[in-house]
Design an enzyme around this catalytic site. Structure first.
Site, mmCIF file in Angstrom:
data_model
loop_
_atom_site.group_PDB
_atom_site.id
_atom_site.type_symbol
_atom_site.label_atom_id
_atom_site.label_comp_id
_atom_site.label_asym_id
_atom_site.label_seq_id
_atom_site.Cartn_x
_atom_site.Cartn_y
_atom_site.Cartn_z
ATOM 1 N N ARG A 45 2.932 4.132 11.347
ATOM 2 C CA ARG A 45 4.292 4.394 10.980
ATOM 3 C C ARG A 45 4.388 5.230 9.704
ATOM 4 O O ARG A 45 5.424 5.790 9.375
ATOM 5 C CB ARG A 45 5.016 3.049 10.776
ATOM 6 C CG ARG A 45 5.149 2.278 12.100
ATOM 7 C CD ARG A 45 5.977 1.012 11.929
ATOM 8 N NE ARG A 45 5.117 -0.050 11.433
ATOM 9 C CZ ARG A 45 4.498 -0.945 12.226
ATOM 10 N NH1 ARG A 45 4.663 -0.913 13.536
ATOM 11 N NH2 ARG A 45 3.739 -1.891 11.725
ATOM 12 N N GLY A 46 3.274 5.321 8.974
ATOM 13 C CA GLY A 46 3.307 5.930 7.642
ATOM 14 C C GLY A 46 3.690 7.398 7.607
ATOM 15 O O GLY A 46 4.244 7.876 6.628
ATOM 16 N N GLU A 102 0.011 12.915 8.869
ATOM 17 C CA GLU A 102 -0.400 11.590 8.393
ATOM 18 C C GLU A 102 0.086 11.382 6.961
ATOM 19 O O GLU A 102 0.214 12.347 6.200
ATOM 20 C CB GLU A 102 -1.943 11.524 8.501
ATOM 21 C CG GLU A 102 -2.643 10.356 7.899
ATOM 22 C CD GLU A 102 -2.350 9.018 8.574
ATOM 23 O OE1 GLU A 102 -1.173 8.705 8.789
ATOM 24 O OE2 GLU A 102 -3.313 8.279 8.843
ATOM 25 N N ASP A 106 -7.404 7.932 3.376
ATOM 26 C CA ASP A 106 -7.989 6.998 2.420
ATOM 27 C C ASP A 106 -9.489 6.897 2.741
ATOM 28 O O ASP A 106 -10.277 7.744 2.328
ATOM 29 C CB ASP A 106 -7.221 5.678 2.585
ATOM 30 C CG ASP A 106 -7.544 4.641 1.541
ATOM 31 O OD1 ASP A 106 -7.677 4.989 0.364
ATOM 32 O OD2 ASP A 106 -7.668 3.451 1.908
ATOM 33 N N GLY A 108 -10.651 7.594 5.567
ATOM 34 C CA GLY A 108 -10.875 8.655 6.543
ATOM 35 C C GLY A 108 -11.098 8.118 7.955
ATOM 36 O O GLY A 108 -11.127 8.880 8.917
ATOM 37 N N ASN A 109 -11.213 6.795 8.070
ATOM 38 C CA ASN A 109 -11.539 6.217 9.382
ATOM 39 C C ASN A 109 -10.445 6.449 10.426
ATOM 40 O O ASN A 109 -10.748 6.711 11.594
ATOM 41 C CB ASN A 109 -11.803 4.711 9.244
ATOM 42 C CG ASN A 109 -13.056 4.426 8.435
ATOM 43 O OD1 ASN A 109 -13.990 5.223 8.441
ATOM 44 N ND2 ASN A 109 -13.073 3.318 7.716
ATOM 45 N N LYS A 134 -6.832 10.598 -0.920
ATOM 46 C CA LYS A 134 -7.448 9.743 -1.943
ATOM 47 C C LYS A 134 -8.967 9.868 -1.772
ATOM 48 O O LYS A 134 -9.608 9.000 -1.182
ATOM 49 C CB LYS A 134 -7.021 8.304 -1.661
ATOM 50 C CG LYS A 134 -6.588 7.488 -2.862
ATOM 51 C CD LYS A 134 -6.501 6.026 -2.492
ATOM 52 C CE LYS A 134 -5.118 5.539 -2.193
ATOM 53 N NZ LYS A 134 -5.083 4.095 -1.853
ATOM 54 N N ASP A 162 3.746 1.888 3.112
ATOM 55 C CA ASP A 162 4.288 0.540 2.985
ATOM 56 C C ASP A 162 3.463 -0.349 2.061
ATOM 57 O O ASP A 162 2.274 -0.104 1.830
ATOM 58 C CB ASP A 162 4.327 -0.132 4.356
ATOM 59 C CG ASP A 162 2.917 -0.433 4.874
ATOM 60 O OD1 ASP A 162 2.134 0.515 5.067
ATOM 61 O OD2 ASP A 162 2.592 -1.620 5.064
ATOM 62 N N ARG A 168 9.068 1.513 2.750
ATOM 63 C CA ARG A 168 8.769 2.849 3.271
ATOM 64 C C ARG A 168 9.908 3.830 2.993
ATOM 65 O O ARG A 168 9.721 5.034 3.029
ATOM 66 C CB ARG A 168 8.552 2.787 4.791
ATOM 67 C CG ARG A 168 7.326 1.997 5.227
ATOM 68 C CD ARG A 168 7.136 2.191 6.721
ATOM 69 N NE ARG A 168 6.227 1.220 7.317
ATOM 70 C CZ ARG A 168 4.907 1.384 7.409
ATOM 71 N NH1 ARG A 168 4.346 2.457 6.934
ATOM 72 N NH2 ARG A 168 4.171 0.456 7.991
HETATM 73 P P1 IMP Z 1 -7.744 5.319 6.254
HETATM 74 O O1 IMP Z 1 -8.420 4.331 5.328
HETATM 75 O O2 IMP Z 1 -7.986 6.737 5.829
HETATM 76 O O3 IMP Z 1 -8.123 5.057 7.666
HETATM 77 O O4 IMP Z 1 -6.195 5.066 6.116
HETATM 78 C C1 IMP Z 1 -5.590 4.131 6.925
HETATM 79 C C2 IMP Z 1 -4.144 3.924 6.668
HETATM 80 O O5 IMP Z 1 -4.064 3.013 5.578
HETATM 81 C C3 IMP Z 1 -3.306 5.118 6.255
HETATM 82 O O6 IMP Z 1 -2.813 5.826 7.349
HETATM 83 C C4 IMP Z 1 -2.184 4.422 5.526
HETATM 84 O O7 IMP Z 1 -1.172 4.052 6.444
HETATM 85 C C5 IMP Z 1 -2.850 3.201 4.939
HETATM 86 N N1 IMP Z 1 -3.087 3.366 3.506
HETATM 87 C C6 IMP Z 1 -4.198 3.807 2.879
HETATM 88 N N2 IMP Z 1 -4.039 3.836 1.542
HETATM 89 C C7 IMP Z 1 -2.775 3.396 1.338
HETATM 90 C C8 IMP Z 1 -1.986 3.203 0.145
HETATM 91 O O8 IMP Z 1 -2.388 3.446 -1.013
HETATM 92 N N3 IMP Z 1 -0.722 2.734 0.352
HETATM 93 C C9 IMP Z 1 -0.216 2.442 1.590
HETATM 94 N N4 IMP Z 1 -0.904 2.629 2.706
HETATM 95 C C10 IMP Z 1 -2.166 3.091 2.582
HETATM 96 MG MG MG Z 2 -0.081 2.063 6.782
#
Ligand code: IMP
Ligand code: MG
Length: 188
Positions: A45-46, A102, A106, A108-109, A134, A162, A168
Site C-alpha cells: 500500500r506504501g 514504490e 529498504d 531491497g527484498n 535507504k 505507515d 499514511r
Molecule cells: P524492503 O525491505 O526493501 O523489502 O522494503 C519493504 C517494505 O517495507 C517497503 O515497501 C515499505 O513498505 C516498508 N518499509 C521499509 N522501511 C520503512 C520505513 O522506514 N517506514 C515505513 N515502511 C518502511
Molecule cells: Mg509498508
C-alpha cells in the site's frame, strides 16, 4: 491511536520539497517514455500516495495497475525477509513498458522479488521508481532507475509510509522516535 506528534522525532522531507522532486521525476519519466507503452505499477500500500501525485506530472499516455505484497514480521522495524504476492495485476504486461512505483527501498527484498516474477511475463522493459532509498539497509542489491531521495537509516512514516498501518495520509515524510513510540504502548 494517538496523534503522531507524540512520537515525532523530526520532519525529514516536507511537503513542498516532496512535491518539487516528484514534479522533476514526472518530467524525466515523460521524456524517457516518449513513444513507449507505459504501465505504472503501484506496489500497495506504501506506493499509493506517491503514484497518485507522480502520475499527474507524467505527460505521456499511460495506464496504471496495482499489486500487493506482504512481508513477514510485524511492528515498525519489520524486515522483509520473506516476501509474498497478496494481490496480482489485472493487466497483461507482455510487451509493455512497466515502471514499478514504490515508497521505499529498504532491504531491497521486496523489489527484488517483484522484479523477478514480473520478468517472467516478458514486459518490453521493467524499471523501478522509488520515492525513498535507504541504502545502508540493503541486503539484496536492486537497480533504482528513478529515485526521489536517499535517506539515512531511520524509520520513517507519512506520505504513504505507515507506522503499523496508520499515518499514511500525512503530507510529509517524518522520522519516528522509536523510544517514545514504544513507551506510548506500541510494539515497534
Ligand atoms: P524492503 O525491505 O526493501 O523489502 O522494503 C519493504 C517494505 O517495507 C517497503 O515497501 C515499505 O513498505 C516498508 N518499509 C521499509 N522501511 C520503512 C520505513 O522506514 N517506514 C515505513 N515502511 C518502511
Ligand atoms: Mg509498508
Amino acid at each position: 491511536m494517538q496523534s503522531y506528534q507524540t512520537f515525532l522525532s523530526e520532519i525529514l522531507i516536507d511537503s513542498d520539497t516532496l512535491q518539487r522532486r516528484i514534479a522533476e521525476l514526472g518530467a524525466q519519466i515523460s521524456r524517457d517514455y516518449e513513444g513507449a507503452d507505459l504501465l505504472l505499477v503501484c506496489i500497495l500500500r506504501g506506493g499509493l500516495v506517491f503514484m497518485v501525485d507522480l502520475m499527474r506530472h507524467i505527460t505521456v499516455p499511460h495506464q496504471i495497475d496495482f499489486l500487493a505484497v506482504s512481508s513477514y514480521g510485524t511492528g515498525a522495524r519489520q524486515s522483509a525477509g520473506g516476501v509474498r504476492l497478496t494481490m496480482d495485476l489485472a493487466t497483461d504486461i507482455r510487451d509493455k513498458d512497466v515502471l514499478l512505483v514504490e515508497d521505499i527501498v529498504d532491504s531491497g527484498n521486496t523489489i527484488a522479488y517483484v522484479l523477478e516474477f514480473l520478468k517472467t511475463r516478458r514486459p518490453r522493459s521493467l524499471k523501478v521508481c522509488a520515492l525513498l532509498d535507504k541504502p545502508e539497509r540493503r541486503e539484496t542489491p536492486v537497480p533504482i532507475d528513478y529515485c526521489g531521495f536517499t535517506i539515512p537509516n531511520k524509520f520513517v512514516f507519512g506520505y504513504g509510509l505507515d507506522l503499523d498501518e496508520y499515518y499514511r495520509n500525512l503530507p510529509f515524510v517524518a522520522v519516528v522516535d522509536l523510544d517514545k513510540y514504544q513507551s506510548s504502548g506500541n510494539k515497534a
